[in-house]
Structures are given as C-alpha cells and as structure tokens.
Design a protein around this motif. Structure first.
Motif, PDB file in Angstrom:
ATOM      1  N   LEU A  95       0.829  -1.204   0.000  1.00 15.07           N
ATOM      2  CA  LEU A  95       0.000   0.000   0.000  1.00 15.07           C
ATOM      3  C   LEU A  95       0.865   1.256   0.000  1.00 15.07           C
ATOM      4  O   LEU A  95       0.654   2.181  -0.809  1.00 15.07           O
ATOM      5  CB  LEU A  95      -0.928  -0.013   1.220  1.00 15.07           C
ATOM      6  CG  LEU A  95      -1.722   1.270   1.516  1.00 15.07           C
ATOM      7  CD1 LEU A  95      -2.615   1.636   0.344  1.00 15.07           C
ATOM      8  CD2 LEU A  95      -2.541   1.095   2.795  1.00 15.07           C
ATOM      9  N   LEU A  96       1.845   1.324   0.881  1.00 12.44           N
ATOM     10  CA  LEU A  96       2.698   2.503   0.970  1.00 12.44           C
ATOM     11  C   LEU A  96       3.542   2.674  -0.288  1.00 12.44           C
ATOM     12  O   LEU A  96       3.784   3.804  -0.736  1.00 12.44           O
ATOM     13  CB  LEU A  96       3.596   2.399   2.205  1.00 12.44           C
ATOM     14  CG  LEU A  96       2.861   2.433   3.559  1.00 12.44           C
ATOM     15  CD1 LEU A  96       3.821   2.138   4.700  1.00 12.44           C
ATOM     16  CD2 LEU A  96       2.168   3.772   3.767  1.00 12.44           C
ATOM     17  N   ARG A  97       3.970   1.560  -0.863  1.00 11.48           N
ATOM     18  CA  ARG A  97       4.764   1.647  -2.085  1.00 11.48           C
ATOM     19  C   ARG A  97       3.927   2.205  -3.239  1.00 11.48           C
ATOM     20  O   ARG A  97       4.395   3.070  -4.001  1.00 11.48           O
ATOM     21  CB  ARG A  97       5.313   0.265  -2.446  1.00 11.48           C
ATOM     22  CG  ARG A  97       6.270   0.279  -3.634  1.00 11.48           C
ATOM     23  CD  ARG A  97       6.814  -1.098  -3.906  1.00 11.48           C
ATOM     24  NE  ARG A  97       7.798  -1.083  -4.965  1.00 11.48           N
ATOM     25  CZ  ARG A  97       8.352  -2.160  -5.495  1.00 11.48           C
ATOM     26  NH1 ARG A  97       8.016  -3.355  -5.034  1.00 11.48           N
ATOM     27  NH2 ARG A  97       9.243  -2.070  -6.456  1.00 11.48           N
ATOM     28  N   LEU A  98       2.683   1.716  -3.378  1.00 12.09           N
ATOM     29  CA  LEU A  98       1.807   2.226  -4.428  1.00 12.09           C
ATOM     30  C   LEU A  98       1.500   3.703  -4.217  1.00 12.09           C
ATOM     31  O   LEU A  98       1.329   4.465  -5.183  1.00 12.09           O
ATOM     32  CB  LEU A  98       0.495   1.426  -4.467  1.00 12.09           C
ATOM     33  CG  LEU A  98       0.532   0.035  -5.101  1.00 12.09           C
ATOM     34  CD1 LEU A  98      -0.827  -0.634  -4.994  1.00 12.09           C
ATOM     35  CD2 LEU A  98       0.960   0.127  -6.571  1.00 12.09           C
ATOM     36  N   ALA A  99       1.419   4.120  -2.956  1.00  9.61           N
ATOM     37  CA  ALA A  99       1.105   5.516  -2.644  1.00  9.61           C
ATOM     38  C   ALA A  99       2.323   6.421  -2.712  1.00  9.61           C
ATOM     39  O   ALA A  99       2.192   7.654  -2.619  1.00  9.61           O
ATOM     40  CB  ALA A  99       0.480   5.595  -1.253  1.00  9.61           C
ATOM     41  N   GLY A 100       3.507   5.833  -2.866  1.00  9.33           N
ATOM     42  CA  GLY A 100       4.725   6.634  -2.921  1.00  9.33           C
ATOM     43  C   GLY A 100       5.100   7.240  -1.585  1.00  9.33           C
ATOM     44  O   GLY A 100       5.595   8.372  -1.514  1.00  9.33           O
ATOM     45  N   VAL A 101       4.893   6.478  -0.508  1.00 14.39           N
ATOM     46  CA  VAL A 101       5.145   6.970   0.846  1.00 14.39           C
ATOM     47  C   VAL A 101       6.300   6.214   1.479  1.00 14.39           C
ATOM     48  O   VAL A 101       6.355   4.979   1.429  1.00 14.39           O
ATOM     49  CB  VAL A 101       3.882   6.824   1.723  1.00 14.39           C
ATOM     50  CG1 VAL A 101       4.185   7.145   3.178  1.00 14.39           C
ATOM     51  CG2 VAL A 101       2.771   7.720   1.203  1.00 14.39           C
ATOM     52  N   ASP A 102       7.237   6.955   2.086  1.00 13.87           N
ATOM     53  CA  ASP A 102       8.294   6.350   2.890  1.00 13.87           C
ATOM     54  C   ASP A 102       7.880   6.384   4.353  1.00 13.87           C
ATOM     55  O   ASP A 102       7.443   7.431   4.861  1.00 13.87           O
ATOM     56  CB  ASP A 102       9.613   7.118   2.716  1.00 13.87           C
ATOM     57  CG  ASP A 102      10.196   6.940   1.326  1.00 13.87           C
ATOM     58  OD1 ASP A 102      10.052   5.843   0.767  1.00 13.87           O
ATOM     59  OD2 ASP A 102      10.781   7.911   0.808  1.00 13.87           O
ATOM     60  N   ALA A 103       7.998   5.273   5.029  1.00 17.93           N
ATOM     61  CA  ALA A 103       7.562   5.200   6.422  1.00 17.93           C
ATOM     62  C   ALA A 103       8.530   4.340   7.218  1.00 17.93           C
ATOM     63  O   ALA A 103       9.335   3.582   6.647  1.00 17.93           O
ATOM     64  CB  ALA A 103       6.148   4.634   6.504  1.00 17.93           C
TER      65      ALA A 103
END
Length: 323
Positions: A176-184
């Motif tokens: 999910l975060l990868r598809l959204a372009g989010v680093d966490a």
C-alpha cells in the motif's frame, strides 16, 4: 487324584490368564485416541488474532474430541518459533498447532528455517479473515487518504507496525505505501497483541491485522483489504475504493507434525469439522468480526502452497526475498 491335579492346574492357568487379559484390555484402552489432554501451540503471544481464534475454538474442539485442549503461546520471529516447535514435536496427536499463513507461506522466503510445508500434516482450515488497516488511537489521520497525505508531507514521520518482517500484514501495508509513494518507518513486533498495545499507547500510527483486533481493542479502522465492504464494518471503505487495488486475508488452521498416523489425523479432522460448524465457535468468531472457514487437509495445504508461490514473487518485487 489325576482329576484333582488337572483341576488345580486349570485354576492356576486361569488365575494367570485373567490378569494378562486385563492388562491387554488396559493397554488397548490406553491406545484409544485421545486418551489425555492435547496441547495446542499458538505461534504468537496472547491477545493477537491467532490467539483469539484459538481460544474461540478451544471449547468446541475440546467438546468434539472429548479431551481438554490446552492453549500454549510460543510467540516470536513472526510465528516461526512456534511453528518450528510444532514441526519437531512427536507425531502422536498430543501436540498440534493453530498456524496462520505467515509462518508457512511468507517467512520461508525470507530466512532459512528448520521447516517447510512438508514438515506438517495439514488437518483443517479454521478461519479466513480479511485484513483491515488499523489506526493508532492518537494517529493524526482517520482514513487512507489522510495517512497517505501525512506520509507524503512528512517523510519517515509515519510509523507503522507489523507482527514481523515479511508477515502477511507487513506485505500488505508495504505494498500500500509503495503504491502511494510513501516512505515510512517500520516497527516489527512479536505479534498483534503487543502491536495493538503500541497503537493504543501512541508508539505507532497504523498497522494491518484481522478485524478481531479493532473489535477487541476499540482501535479505529481506516480501510479493508477485502473485495467488498465487510458486513461488520459497512461504513469503512475498501483499500481498492481508496485507489489502491490490494486484497489480502489471514487464514489459519490446525496443523500437526508430518508423520501423524492417518487414524489419529482422521479423529482430529472430524473433531475440527464439528468444532468449526458449532454454534459456540461461530458465535465467538462473530464477536471478533472473524470469518469461520472450513476446508479439509488436502485443500488446506493446496491453498497455502499456492499462496507461498505468490508470496515468493511479491517479496522479490519488494526486495525482501532471500532468493
């Protein structure tokens, strides 16, 4: 005289034969399975989805088998410590486990393990719970869009948890975060119980788990990884509705060490089928927003084998696979 001697000999032989027959009958009675309590290993700490499902099943399975079921938690290493203990146990039916998919279909592609799918006798699938995005009690967002916006504007300020590197739940939120372009920032835990406590205490902002966790903790749900909205959470949109086509569930069932005799496996499978169909288990599962789902051993194993192949490719794509 001769008749008296034969009579005394007959009585002596009969006296010896009766104890032997009784001993033989006692041995046969001891061999009837199950003759003593059964240990049910849960490869996660108390309070998580697998533990909650095991305890929901415990009473109904005990009634079906006519013996006590003793739940033993063996948490750690994304479920692999407990599953390794199940695999090396004596295959006599007195040590079995309730394992979810993660230790069997994902962890084998991340680290060298002492077991594989072939190390287990698959008895029956018990549940198949769609996963949900659970939010921390004090998280600065209340839905997927808010989480993505927070993560994009504050790189690595978003802290999320999982019940272990490469777990089903970790894979889903990482995708999910990868598809959204989010680093966490990823914070792994030994299981859903400690992870939920961290979300309640403000140490993490989000994690993925079964609906039983927010049902038992009161934590808010930001989205579901189901194909359609869940009847128990009709107001919560799916992750696909939010623009990220990802579907995933946590399934689990009873397993035993490979080499379990067919006769004992048949007893356990009959007991499992009766327990999963029981009103007691279904009522307990409903309170946890869980989904009872029964499948016999061969079908259960085939499902996990297919999922294992799929996870291998997903973990490669995420750069997490060891091969």
């Amino acid at each position: 005289m001769r008749h008296g001697w034969w009579s005394r000999l007959g009585r002596r032989c009969l006296g010896l034969l009766v104890p032997l027959l009784a001993l033989g009958a006692g041995a046969m009675a001891e061999e009837a399975y199950p003759a003593r309590p059964i240990q049910l290993i849960v490869p996660y700490p108390p309070g998580g989805n697998t533990d909650l499902m095991a305890r929901a099943l415990q009473q109904s399975l005990s009634r079906a088998l006519g013996q006590s079921i003793v739940v033993v938690n063996r948490g750690g290493a994304s479920g692999t410590i407990g599953d390794a203990e199940i695999a090396r146990a004596r295959p006599d039916g007195y040590t079995i486990g309730l394992s979810p998919n993660t230790p069997l279909t994902a962890q084998t592609h991340l680290v060298p393990l002492s077991y594989s799918l072939d190390s287990f006798r698959f008895l029956c699938l018990v549940y198949d719970n769609p996963q949900v995005l659970v939010l921390g009690r004090d998280a600065p967002f209340r839905d997927i869009a808010g989480m993505v916006a927070f993560g994009r504007t504050r790189p690595e300020a978003l802290v999320y948890g999982s019940p272990g590197q490469g777990s089903t739940q970790h894979i889903l939120i990482a995708r999910l975060l990868r598809l959204a372009g989010v680093d966490a920032l990823h914070a792994p835990f030994t299981g859903a119980g400690p992870m939920a406590q961290a979300a309640l205490g403000g140490q993490i902002m989000a994690f993925v788990e079964s609906p039983s966790i927010p049902a038992s903790t009161g934590l808010p749900v930001g989205g579901t990884f189901s194909r359609e909205r869940l009847p128990a959470l009709p107001e919560v949109p799916t992750v696909t509705e939010a623009g990220y086509p990802i579907i995933g569930s946590s399934a689990g069932g009873l397993v035993a060490p490979a080499g379990l005799p067919d006769a004992i496996a048949a007893v356990l499978q009959r007991g499992c089928a009766e327990a999963v169909a029981s009103e007691g288990f279904r009522t307990a599962a409903s309170r946890l927003n869980a989904v009872p789902s029964y499948a016999e051993g061969a079908e259960f194993r085939a499902r996990f084998a297919t999922e294992s192949d799929s996870n291998r490719q997903v973990l490669r794509d995420l750069g997490m696979a060891r091969d």
